[in-house]
Design a protein around this motif. Structure first.
Motif, PDB file in Angstrom:
ATOM      1  N   LEU B  43      -3.866  52.650   4.536  1.00 56.01           N
ATOM      2  CA  LEU B  43      -3.814  51.273   5.033  1.00 56.01           C
ATOM      3  C   LEU B  43      -4.381  50.337   3.972  1.00 56.01           C
ATOM      4  CD1 LEU B  43      -4.904  51.558   8.743  1.00 56.01           C
ATOM      5  CD2 LEU B  43      -3.025  50.142   7.935  1.00 56.01           C
ATOM      6  N   GLN B  44      -3.530  49.473   3.461  1.00 56.17           N
ATOM      7  CA  GLN B  44      -3.936  48.567   2.395  1.00 56.17           C
ATOM      8  C   GLN B  44      -3.836  47.122   2.870  1.00 56.17           C
ATOM      9  OE1 GLN B  44      -4.746  49.416  -1.057  1.00 56.17           O
ATOM     10  NE2 GLN B  44      -5.018  51.441  -0.151  1.00 56.17           N
ATOM     11  N   PHE B  45      -4.897  46.391   2.651  1.00 55.82           N
ATOM     12  CA  PHE B  45      -4.911  44.967   2.970  1.00 55.82           C
ATOM     13  C   PHE B  45      -4.065  44.204   1.964  1.00 55.82           C
ATOM     14  CE2 PHE B  45      -6.411  40.908   4.220  1.00 55.82           C
ATOM     15  CZ  PHE B  45      -6.800  40.210   3.088  1.00 55.82           C
ATOM     16  N   LEU B  46      -3.204  43.359   2.463  1.00 58.01           N
ATOM     17  CA  LEU B  46      -2.344  42.571   1.573  1.00 58.01           C
ATOM     18  C   LEU B  46      -2.852  41.138   1.425  1.00 58.01           C
ATOM     19  CD1 LEU B  46       1.212  43.739   2.705  1.00 58.01           C
ATOM     20  CD2 LEU B  46      -0.134  44.531   0.742  1.00 58.01           C
ATOM     21  N   ILE B  47      -2.963  40.439   2.547  1.00 63.36           N
ATOM     22  CA  ILE B  47      -3.300  39.023   2.466  1.00 63.36           C
ATOM     23  C   ILE B  47      -3.775  38.529   3.830  1.00 63.36           C
ATOM     24  CG2 ILE B  47      -1.006  38.141   3.046  1.00 63.36           C
ATOM     25  CD1 ILE B  47      -1.413  36.196   0.592  1.00 63.36           C
ATOM     26  N   GLN B  48      -4.600  37.470   3.795  1.00 63.33           N
ATOM     27  CA  GLN B  48      -5.090  36.832   5.010  1.00 63.33           C
ATOM     28  C   GLN B  48      -4.845  35.332   4.940  1.00 63.33           C
ATOM     29  OE1 GLN B  48      -9.335  36.690   5.468  1.00 63.33           O
ATOM     30  NE2 GLN B  48      -9.266  35.702   7.450  1.00 63.33           N
ATOM     31  N   TYR B  49      -4.423  34.774   6.051  1.00 67.60           N
ATOM     32  CA  TYR B  49      -4.306  33.327   6.201  1.00 67.60           C
ATOM     33  C   TYR B  49      -5.191  32.880   7.357  1.00 67.60           C
ATOM     34  CZ  TYR B  49      -0.525  32.793   2.901  1.00 67.60           C
ATOM     35  OH  TYR B  49       0.211  32.761   1.745  1.00 67.60           O
ATOM     36  N   TYR B  50      -5.761  31.711   7.184  1.00 68.46           N
ATOM     37  CA  TYR B  50      -6.566  31.131   8.252  1.00 68.46           C
ATOM     38  C   TYR B  50      -6.117  29.700   8.446  1.00 68.46           C
ATOM     39  CZ  TYR B  50     -10.476  29.314  10.918  1.00 68.46           C
ATOM     40  OH  TYR B  50     -11.243  28.710  11.881  1.00 68.46           O
ATOM     41  N   ASN B  51      -5.571  29.425   9.598  1.00 65.69           N
ATOM     42  CA  ASN B  51      -5.137  28.080   9.964  1.00 65.69           C
ATOM     43  C   ASN B  51      -4.239  27.460   8.893  1.00 65.69           C
ATOM     44  OD1 ASN B  51      -5.025  26.024  11.854  1.00 65.69           O
ATOM     45  ND2 ASN B  51      -6.836  24.979  11.068  1.00 65.69           N
ATOM     46  N   GLY B  52      -3.340  28.280   8.382  1.00 68.42           N
ATOM     47  CA  GLY B  52      -2.345  27.790   7.439  1.00 68.42           C
ATOM     48  C   GLY B  52      -2.698  27.932   5.974  1.00 68.42           C
ATOM     49  N   GLU B  53      -3.927  28.296   5.701  1.00 70.19           N
ATOM     50  CA  GLU B  53      -4.336  28.396   4.303  1.00 70.19           C
ATOM     51  C   GLU B  53      -4.644  29.846   3.932  1.00 70.19           C
ATOM     52  OE1 GLU B  53      -6.452  24.003   3.872  1.00 70.19           O
ATOM     53  OE2 GLU B  53      -7.539  25.834   3.342  1.00 70.19           O
ATOM     54  N   GLU B  54      -4.287  30.200   2.725  1.00 74.76           N
ATOM     55  CA  GLU B  54      -4.601  31.532   2.247  1.00 74.76           C
ATOM     56  C   GLU B  54      -6.112  31.683   2.117  1.00 74.76           C
ATOM     57  OE1 GLU B  54      -2.311  33.086  -1.173  1.00 74.76           O
ATOM     58  OE2 GLU B  54      -4.272  33.700  -1.981  1.00 74.76           O
ATOM     59  N   ARG B  55      -6.647  32.777   2.666  1.00 70.54           N
ATOM     60  CA  ARG B  55      -8.095  32.934   2.663  1.00 70.54           C
ATOM     61  C   ARG B  55      -8.547  34.106   1.807  1.00 70.54           C
ATOM     62  NH1 ARG B  55     -12.388  30.863   5.640  1.00 70.54           N
ATOM     63  NH2 ARG B  55     -10.927  29.150   5.953  1.00 70.54           N
ATOM     64  N   ALA B  56      -7.772  35.171   1.797  1.00 73.66           N
ATOM     65  CA  ALA B  56      -8.131  36.332   0.992  1.00 73.66           C
ATOM     66  C   ALA B  56      -6.870  37.066   0.578  1.00 73.66           C
ATOM     67  CB  ALA B  56      -9.051  37.276   1.774  1.00 73.66           C
ATOM     68  N   LYS B  57      -6.956  37.660  -0.612  1.00 72.45           N
ATOM     69  CA  LYS B  57      -5.809  38.367  -1.155  1.00 72.45           C
ATOM     70  C   LYS B  57      -6.230  39.774  -1.526  1.00 72.45           C
ATOM     71  CE  LYS B  57      -1.888  36.504  -3.686  1.00 72.45           C
ATOM     72  NZ  LYS B  57      -1.455  35.477  -4.655  1.00 72.45           N
TER      73      LYS B  57
END
Lengths: 115, 113
Positions: B43-57
């Motif tokens: 399981l690999q984390f790809l990307i996170q968005y928070y309220n429309g904005e990229e938060r973590a990659k």
């Protein structure tokens, strides 16, 4: 950096016996720890989490986990296993107090409960 | 049912093609995450968005991109597909960020042939 190790690829236990699925973690700060279960062809289901407070956390389906800071472990336990508990179990960690929620998962442990 | 909805559940496509995976988060959740699950990488984390904005990659390839729309649904775009992109792609959501439980959808099975 954060990481999780699940040292056992597979755990086999007889129905009615206690089960333990092991997890150790590494994180540079306060750990938030999670257990998820995945049944065949299904998504990940949340079981329980440790954020703060009591080191013994109780979750869904009779599962519990104990946070041990000195051993950096968060082992999943159940007093009496059921055949229906057979599944793939994942331990995960995230760094507490941050503004992002990236979860880092272990490789997973296949739990097989024999009748 | 976690409340996170992903479509399509299965798709088969050819190498070199482009696909879009769609995710609707749980009601009230502002944060969306994308994960890839494969036999060799786990399981690999790809990307996170928070309220429309990229938060973590995370380990997201340049051929992949994502966005979160004003209605909070998210799309993961995979282009120039390779055989190795075959995997189960999960979307997950949480109410906010640190400390909240992340709930996962059922996943989208992608097979590249």
């Amino acid at each position: 950096a954060q990481s999780v190790a699940q040292p056992e690829d597979q755990v086999n236990v007889a129905e009615g016996n206690p089960l333990t699925v092991k997890c150790t973690y590494s994180v540079s700060g306060n750990p938030y720890l999670f257990w998820y279960v995945q049944y065949p062809n299904r998504g990940l289901q949340f079981l329980l989490k440790y954020i703060t407070g009591d080191n013994l956390v109780k979750g869904s389906y009779g599962f519990e986990a104990e946070f041990n800071k000195s051993q950096t472990s968060f082992h999943l336990k159940k007093p009496s296993a059921l055949v229906s508990d057979s599944a793939l179990y994942f331990c995960a960690v995230r760094l507490g107090g941050t503004s992002y929620g990236k979860l880092t998962f272990g490789q997973g442990t296949i739990l097989t409960v024999h009748p | 049912d976690s409340g996170v909805t992903q479509t399509p559940k299965h798709l088969i496509t050819a190498t070199g093609q482009r696909v879009t995976l769609r995710c609707s988060p749980r009601s009230g959740d502002l944060s969306v995450y994308w994960y890839q699950q494969s036999l060799d990488q786990g399981l690999q984390f790809l990307i996170q968005y928070y309220n429309g904005e990229e938060r973590a990659k995370g380990n997201i390839l340049e051929r992949f991109s994502a966005q979160q729309f004003p209605d909070l649904h998210s799309e993961l775009n995979l282009s120039s597909l390779e055989l190795g992109d075959s995997a189960l792609y999960f979307c997950a959501s949480s109410e906010a960020v640190s400390g909240n439980t992340i709930y996962f959808g059922e996943g989208s099975w992608l097979t590249v042939v």
